[in-house]
Design a protein around this motif. Sequence first.
Motif, mmCIF file in Angstrom:
data_model
loop_
_atom_site.group_PDB
_atom_site.id
_atom_site.type_symbol
_atom_site.label_atom_id
_atom_site.label_comp_id
_atom_site.label_asym_id
_atom_site.label_seq_id
_atom_site.Cartn_x
_atom_site.Cartn_y
_atom_site.Cartn_z
ATOM 1 N N LYS A 132 0.808 -1.223 0.000
ATOM 2 C CA LYS A 132 0.000 0.000 0.000
ATOM 3 C C LYS A 132 0.843 1.275 0.000
ATOM 4 N N ASP A 133 2.074 1.210 0.479
ATOM 5 C CA ASP A 133 2.935 2.396 0.497
ATOM 6 C C ASP A 133 3.337 2.834 -0.918
ATOM 7 N N ARG A 134 3.132 1.977 -1.903
ATOM 8 C CA ARG A 134 3.454 2.310 -3.295
ATOM 9 C C ARG A 134 2.307 3.009 -4.021
ATOM 10 N N CYS A 135 1.171 3.147 -3.357
ATOM 11 C CA CYS A 135 -0.016 3.699 -4.004
ATOM 12 C C CYS A 135 -0.002 5.222 -3.997
ATOM 13 N N ASP A 136 -0.378 5.795 -5.114
ATOM 14 C CA ASP A 136 -0.533 7.236 -5.234
ATOM 15 C C ASP A 136 -2.027 7.537 -5.115
ATOM 16 N N GLU A 137 -2.444 8.120 -3.998
ATOM 17 C CA GLU A 137 -3.862 8.386 -3.750
ATOM 18 C C GLU A 137 -4.500 9.250 -4.830
ATOM 19 N N LYS A 138 -3.713 10.046 -5.503
ATOM 20 C CA LYS A 138 -4.264 10.916 -6.545
ATOM 21 C C LYS A 138 -4.789 10.122 -7.750
ATOM 22 N N LEU A 139 -4.446 8.836 -7.819
ATOM 23 C CA LEU A 139 -4.911 7.987 -8.917
ATOM 24 C C LEU A 139 -6.185 7.211 -8.564
ATOM 25 N N ILE A 140 -6.746 7.448 -7.390
ATOM 26 C CA ILE A 140 -7.925 6.695 -6.950
ATOM 27 C C ILE A 140 -9.186 7.109 -7.690
#
Length: 169
Positions: A132-140
């Motif tokens: 989950k640390d690799r996720c970019d929230e702006k892409l949700i």
Amino acid sequence: GLASGTVLNRFLMQGALGVPLTVYGTGGQTRAFIHITDTCKCLEIAMNNPPKKGERVEIFNQVAETRRVRDVASMVAARTGVEMKMIPNPRQEAAENELDVANDKFCNLGLDPKTLDEGLFDEVTEVVEKFKDRCDEKLILPSSFWNKKTAKACDGMDIDKFKAGKLKA
């Protein structure tokens, strides 16, 4: 990334990040689910059971089960404690649909599929938590749209407003 992920992966990642689950439209769209090992088993079964010479090719459905998007979101919300939020659907599709598929042909030939209730959730959740640390929230939130109408319905979506509950669907 989340921009191209399946609904299950997207919801589990959002849950792991504590971000509300983005349910498109009514969430009444039905989706098919199958574990990757079951997909491989289906391929093996198909290769080991070709049609006999002169027989017609049969169509088999590679699917373990079908569920409505809102029902998958409810399952993830119950596991993660994250709320569901309905947002405009970026796709041009019916608000509610039935996906009428059967896997009995594969099951009759030896497939015993994993379902969401039988460990698939646990396995995918474990992977999501690990990365989950690799996720970019702006892409949700949706960033690709099927046409100008769906793009306009989603115009102005912002992840910070969404998380704060200030985004209107």
